[in-house]
Motif scaffolding. Sequence first.
Motif, PDB file in Angstrom:
ATOM      1  N   ASP A  16       0.797  -1.226   0.000  1.00  0.00           N
ATOM      2  CA  ASP A  16       0.000   0.000   0.000  1.00  0.00           C
ATOM      3  C   ASP A  16       0.831   1.278   0.000  1.00  0.00           C
ATOM      4  N   ASP A  17       2.143   1.177  -0.011  1.00  0.00           N
ATOM      5  CA  ASP A  17       2.978   2.378   0.010  1.00  0.00           C
ATOM      6  C   ASP A  17       2.839   3.178  -1.281  1.00  0.00           C
ATOM      7  N   TYR A  18       2.793   4.487  -1.119  1.00  0.00           N
ATOM      8  CA  TYR A  18       2.583   5.452  -2.204  1.00  0.00           C
ATOM      9  C   TYR A  18       3.844   5.567  -3.071  1.00  0.00           C
ATOM     10  N   ILE A  19       3.643   5.708  -4.384  1.00  0.00           N
ATOM     11  CA  ILE A  19       4.739   5.899  -5.337  1.00  0.00           C
ATOM     12  C   ILE A  19       4.198   6.662  -6.540  1.00  0.00           C
ATOM     13  N   VAL A  20       5.037   7.483  -7.144  1.00  0.00           N
ATOM     14  CA  VAL A  20       4.673   8.178  -8.380  1.00  0.00           C
ATOM     15  C   VAL A  20       5.584   7.666  -9.480  1.00  0.00           C
ATOM     16  N   ILE A  21       4.980   7.290 -10.608  1.00  0.00           N
ATOM     17  CA  ILE A  21       5.762   6.869 -11.768  1.00  0.00           C
ATOM     18  C   ILE A  21       5.440   7.808 -12.924  1.00  0.00           C
ATOM     19  N   GLY A  22       6.409   7.972 -13.796  1.00  0.00           N
ATOM     20  CA  GLY A  22       6.230   8.875 -14.912  1.00  0.00           C
ATOM     21  C   GLY A  22       6.546   8.215 -16.234  1.00  0.00           C
ATOM     22  N   LEU A  23       5.995   8.773 -17.293  1.00  0.00           N
ATOM     23  CA  LEU A  23       6.274   8.330 -18.650  1.00  0.00           C
ATOM     24  C   LEU A  23       7.163   9.390 -19.290  1.00  0.00           C
ATOM     25  N   ALA A  24       8.422   9.026 -19.524  1.00  0.00           N
ATOM     26  CA  ALA A  24       9.405   9.968 -20.045  1.00  0.00           C
ATOM     27  C   ALA A  24       9.743   9.657 -21.503  1.00  0.00           C
ATOM     28  N   THR A  25      10.016  10.701 -22.258  1.00  0.00           N
ATOM     29  CA  THR A  25      10.503  10.547 -23.625  1.00  0.00           C
ATOM     30  C   THR A  25      12.021  10.635 -23.569  1.00  0.00           C
ATOM     31  N   THR A  57      10.690  19.303 -18.527  1.00  0.00           N
ATOM     32  CA  THR A  57      10.930  17.893 -18.227  1.00  0.00           C
ATOM     33  C   THR A  57      10.615  17.015 -19.429  1.00  0.00           C
ATOM     34  N   SER A  58      11.232  15.861 -19.443  1.00  0.00           N
ATOM     35  CA  SER A  58      10.946  14.889 -20.497  1.00  0.00           C
ATOM     36  C   SER A  58       9.744  14.015 -20.133  1.00  0.00           C
ATOM     37  N   TYR A  59       9.173  14.212 -18.940  1.00  0.00           N
ATOM     38  CA  TYR A  59       8.005  13.443 -18.512  1.00  0.00           C
ATOM     39  C   TYR A  59       6.736  13.997 -19.153  1.00  0.00           C
ATOM     40  N   LYS A  60       5.949  13.101 -19.761  1.00  0.00           N
ATOM     41  CA  LYS A  60       4.657  13.477 -20.333  1.00  0.00           C
ATOM     42  C   LYS A  60       3.576  13.477 -19.265  1.00  0.00           C
ATOM     43  N   LEU A  61       3.709  12.557 -18.313  1.00  0.00           N
ATOM     44  CA  LEU A  61       2.704  12.433 -17.265  1.00  0.00           C
ATOM     45  C   LEU A  61       3.325  11.827 -16.018  1.00  0.00           C
ATOM     46  N   ALA A  62       2.627  12.019 -14.900  1.00  0.00           N
ATOM     47  CA  ALA A  62       3.024  11.430 -13.623  1.00  0.00           C
ATOM     48  C   ALA A  62       1.790  10.797 -13.010  1.00  0.00           C
ATOM     49  N   CYS A  63       1.913   9.558 -12.585  1.00  0.00           N
ATOM     50  CA  CYS A  63       0.782   8.792 -12.071  1.00  0.00           C
ATOM     51  C   CYS A  63       1.068   8.340 -10.636  1.00  0.00           C
ATOM     52  N   ALA A  64       0.159   8.666  -9.719  1.00  0.00           N
ATOM     53  CA  ALA A  64       0.294   8.255  -8.326  1.00  0.00           C
ATOM     54  C   ALA A  64      -0.392   6.912  -8.137  1.00  0.00           C
ATOM     55  N   THR A  65       0.344   5.961  -7.587  1.00  0.00           N
ATOM     56  CA  THR A  65      -0.185   4.613  -7.401  1.00  0.00           C
ATOM     57  C   THR A  65       0.455   3.985  -6.159  1.00  0.00           C
ATOM     58  N   THR A  66       0.343   2.686  -6.038  1.00  0.00           N
ATOM     59  CA  THR A  66       0.949   1.974  -4.906  1.00  0.00           C
ATOM     60  C   THR A  66       1.966   0.959  -5.417  1.00  0.00           C
ATOM     61  N   LEU A  67       2.814   0.503  -4.514  1.00  0.00           N
ATOM     62  CA  LEU A  67       3.800  -0.516  -4.894  1.00  0.00           C
ATOM     63  C   LEU A  67       3.124  -1.783  -5.389  1.00  0.00           C
ATOM     64  N   PRO A 114      -2.983  13.152  -5.869  1.00  0.00           N
ATOM     65  CA  PRO A 114      -3.755  12.175  -5.091  1.00  0.00           C
ATOM     66  C   PRO A 114      -3.595  10.756  -5.651  1.00  0.00           C
ATOM     67  N   LEU A 115      -3.686   9.783  -4.771  1.00  0.00           N
ATOM     68  CA  LEU A 115      -3.540   8.374  -5.136  1.00  0.00           C
ATOM     69  C   LEU A 115      -4.517   8.002  -6.254  1.00  0.00           C
ATOM     70  N   GLU A 116      -4.052   7.195  -7.184  1.00  0.00           N
ATOM     71  CA  GLU A 116      -4.832   6.697  -8.320  1.00  0.00           C
ATOM     72  C   GLU A 116      -5.237   7.787  -9.311  1.00  0.00           C
ATOM     73  N   THR A 117      -4.492   8.895  -9.342  1.00  0.00           N
ATOM     74  CA  THR A 117      -4.755   9.936 -10.338  1.00  0.00           C
ATOM     75  C   THR A 117      -3.502  10.174 -11.176  1.00  0.00           C
ATOM     76  N   THR A 118      -3.709  10.743 -12.351  1.00  0.00           N
ATOM     77  CA  THR A 118      -2.612  11.026 -13.275  1.00  0.00           C
ATOM     78  C   THR A 118      -2.543  12.523 -13.512  1.00  0.00           C
ATOM     79  N   TYR A 119      -1.353  13.081 -13.401  1.00  0.00           N
ATOM     80  CA  TYR A 119      -1.130  14.502 -13.610  1.00  0.00           C
ATOM     81  C   TYR A 119      -0.455  14.685 -14.963  1.00  0.00           C
ATOM     82  N   THR A 120      -1.056  15.481 -15.834  1.00  0.00           N
ATOM     83  CA  THR A 120      -0.518  15.649 -17.189  1.00  0.00           C
ATOM     84  C   THR A 120      -0.123  17.093 -17.502  1.00  0.00           C
TER      85      THR A 120
END
Length: 154
Positions: A16-25, A57-67, A114-120
């Motif tokens: 359940d630990d929080y993490i943000v992952i991104g999609l980078a070009t 940044t080279s990131y297109k989006l950032a998504c908050a999720t869990t491990l 916020p958890l389970e949301t994507t920032y674009t």
Amino acid sequence: MTTATSYQNAPDLVNDDYIVIGLATCFIKEDGEVHQVEVIEPIPSAALEALLKGIPTSYKLACATTLGALLDGDTPFLPDGFPESAQLGEEFVSRVFAAARTYKRRETAKSLIPLETTYTDLNYSIERKRVLNAARVVTKEDNIKQHSHTHKVL
């Protein structure tokens, strides 16, 4: 309630630990040509704060999720909502663990996305290309000429 986990290399973390992952070009240089690739990478809390302040940044989006949404034990899988053509970054699992620890240390960073949301709304730019396999070759021409009196005792 937290879910027990079997992270062998990270006993301090749970599903359940929080993490943000991104999609980078990013770019890969092969045979003198540069090819564009999309890479999924974890974003540590300090980097996320900087990205949200508007730095390019080279990131297109950032998504908050869990491990638990990214890993099955120590085996990573492609998260939902990311393109099939995207690849996981180098040392993805160990970098995910490291980034998750930054959010445990800095709880306020969890409120940025916020958890389970994507920032674009990032300041996406590939003006400065991020080349993944760049090799730096040092030559004699890189040496700086010094003045003749530099090493003399006067």
